[in-house]
Enzyme design. Structure first.
Site, PDB file in Angstrom:
ATOM      1  N   GLU A  52       0.822  -1.203   0.000  1.00 29.15           N
ATOM      2  CA  GLU A  52       0.000   0.000   0.000  1.00 29.15           C
ATOM      3  C   GLU A  52       0.865   1.265   0.000  1.00 29.15           C
ATOM      4  OE1 GLU A  52      -2.101  -2.987   2.791  1.00 29.15           O
ATOM      5  OE2 GLU A  52      -0.109  -2.607   2.001  1.00 29.15           O
ATOM      6  N   ARG A 191      13.554 -24.167  -3.900  1.00 33.93           N
ATOM      7  CA  ARG A 191      14.204 -23.838  -2.623  1.00 33.93           C
ATOM      8  C   ARG A 191      13.863 -22.412  -2.182  1.00 33.93           C
ATOM      9  NH1 ARG A 191      20.493 -26.011  -3.065  1.00 33.93           N
ATOM     10  NH2 ARG A 191      20.030 -28.266  -3.117  1.00 33.93           N
ATOM     11  N   ASP A 207      28.528 -34.905   0.454  1.00 36.45           N
ATOM     12  CA  ASP A 207      28.418 -33.863  -0.582  1.00 36.45           C
ATOM     13  C   ASP A 207      28.912 -32.495  -0.135  1.00 36.45           C
ATOM     14  OD1 ASP A 207      27.286 -35.850  -2.078  1.00 36.45           O
ATOM     15  OD2 ASP A 207      25.221 -35.176  -1.804  1.00 36.45           O
ATOM     16  N   LEU A 211      23.442 -25.847   0.108  1.00 31.68           N
ATOM     17  CA  LEU A 211      22.015 -25.758   0.431  1.00 31.68           C
ATOM     18  C   LEU A 211      21.475 -24.341   0.219  1.00 31.68           C
ATOM     19  CD1 LEU A 211      21.610 -28.003   3.628  1.00 31.68           C
ATOM     20  CD2 LEU A 211      21.446 -28.635   1.217  1.00 31.68           C
ATOM     21  N   ARG A 214      21.448 -20.478  -5.351  1.00 33.90           N
ATOM     22  CA  ARG A 214      22.287 -19.603  -6.165  1.00 33.90           C
ATOM     23  C   ARG A 214      21.890 -19.571  -7.632  1.00 33.90           C
ATOM     24  NH1 ARG A 214      24.526 -24.132  -4.583  1.00 33.90           N
ATOM     25  NH2 ARG A 214      25.582 -25.562  -6.023  1.00 33.90           N
ATOM     26  N   GLY A 293      19.361 -38.199   1.625  1.00 35.70           N
ATOM     27  CA  GLY A 293      19.701 -39.411   0.910  1.00 35.70           C
ATOM     28  C   GLY A 293      18.550 -40.399   0.884  1.00 35.70           C
TER      29      GLY A 293
END
Length: 347
Positions: A52, A191, A207, A211, A214, A293
């Site tokens: 607004e 994500r 890994d 997380l 990007r 996993g």
């Protein structure tokens, strides 16, 4: 008919902030004078000016506001938070009519904002495209419902054509990659639209993922880790000083800087996942993308809790490795992104 068109424009504007303003709602606003839009805006940043404010400020000739109507997909707020109350700005502007999509479910607003506008002599109309407005902000609305069932879990994994989602050993970094670049962008968009992303110990150790999102815009999700014995080093990529981390374990309950340790019982899958859902709700987290996993994902599926599933199938042939989770359902939808097949399931 014009009311519907202007509310549709509010929704278009509001959707520009998808994945950016949560836990705030996505809100768009348009100012209409003599059947013409003379100002518009949307809530662009968490903690920044509301829709607004941006809409009213965009009107070049403020004298026209006294004969104008403002359309907003969500009831204007009437309380001080990170910004001043929007309904007071509307009153001070001289606007004579306010049309909204739906009432704000936040108890500190919840119709009070509309009542104050009416008491100031402003005509108020609500319920225009109400369902569409509700659908846009379902995650926000669920913050104010206290059942664990309101927590939305989304399970996502990629697998080879012969049903493997990982290997114990990779010959190269390229071999580790299953999803194509377009699917990666799709996942990072997901994500950015989800409050939290969850993985287990093995995924974090193997890994060392960032997380983040990007490959898309918007704020990165909260990192949620299942680490029974606290094996994950704090030097790992996901422990960034500018993002919150929630760590489920069996050792301690405490908050240390940006990390919240939560001690829970790991005995049975059903109890375990119900406890996680309850704790996340207590933290105000209402949507979780589970990217763990095979063992972690299969454990959730076996618990029987409701969820959405995104299975990504690729053309890779691995012949051996870690078997992908098993789901005995037919997909509700499926589509291709280049050479990857995405199948959607609902439990």
């Amino acid at each position: 008919m014009n009311d519907i068109l202007y509310m549709q424009r509010c929704l278009q504007l509001a959707a520009r902030a998808k994945g950016i303003v949560f836990p705030n709602p996505m809100v768009g606003a348009v100012v209409v004078y003599d059947n013409k839009i003379i100002g518009e805006g949307y809530h662009q940043q968490y903690g920044g000016p509301h829709a607004e404010v941006n809409a009213i400020n965009s009107v070049k000739n403020k004298e026209l506001l006294k004969e104008s109507t403002i359309y907003v997909n969500l009831e204007p707020c009437c309380h001080w938070g990170k910004t001043p109350p929007c309904n007071q700005l509307i009153i001070d502007s001289g606007i004579k009519k306010v049309i909204v999509g739906n009432v704000d479910p936040n108890p500190v607003v919840a119709g009070k904002g509309l009542k104050l506008l009416e008491e100031a002599g402003i005509t108020v109309v609500s319920g225009i495209l109400e369902q569409e407005c509700l659908n846009l902000n379902l995650s926000f609305i669920k913050q104010f419902k206290h059942s664990n069932k309101t927590l939305k879990f989304i399970l996502k994994w990629a697998q080879s054509a012969d049903g493997f989602m990982g290997k114990e050993f990779y010959n190269s970094a390229e071999e580790r990659e299953l999803s194509n670049d377009l699917v990666k962008r799709f996942v990072h968009k997901l994500r950015s639209e989800t409050q939290a992303i969850m993985i287990g110990t093995n995924t974090a150790l193997t890994d060392n993922p960032l997380l983040d999102n990007r490959f898309w815009y918007g704020q990165a999700p909260i990192a949620v880790l299942i680490d029974k014995n606290l094996k994950i080093p704090l030097t790992h990529n996901l422990f960034k000083p500018d993002r919150k981390v929630v760590l489920f374990n069996t050792i301690k309950d405490e908050t240390f800087g940006y990390i919240t340790y939560i001690k829970i019982n790991f005995d049975t899958a059903q109890f375990f996942w119900n406890m996680i859902a309850a704790k996340l709700n207590e933290l105000g987290i209402h949507s979780v993308l589970l990217e763990g996993g095979s063992k972690t994902i299969q454990s959730f599926i076996d618990s029987g809790l409701p969820c959405d599933i995104i299975r990504i199938s690729t053309l890779n042939i691995w012949e051996n490795g870690i078997k992908a989770p098993i789901i005995n359902l037919n997909p509700t939808h499926k589509f291709n992104l280049e050479d990857n097949l995405l199948e959607l399931f609902t439990i």
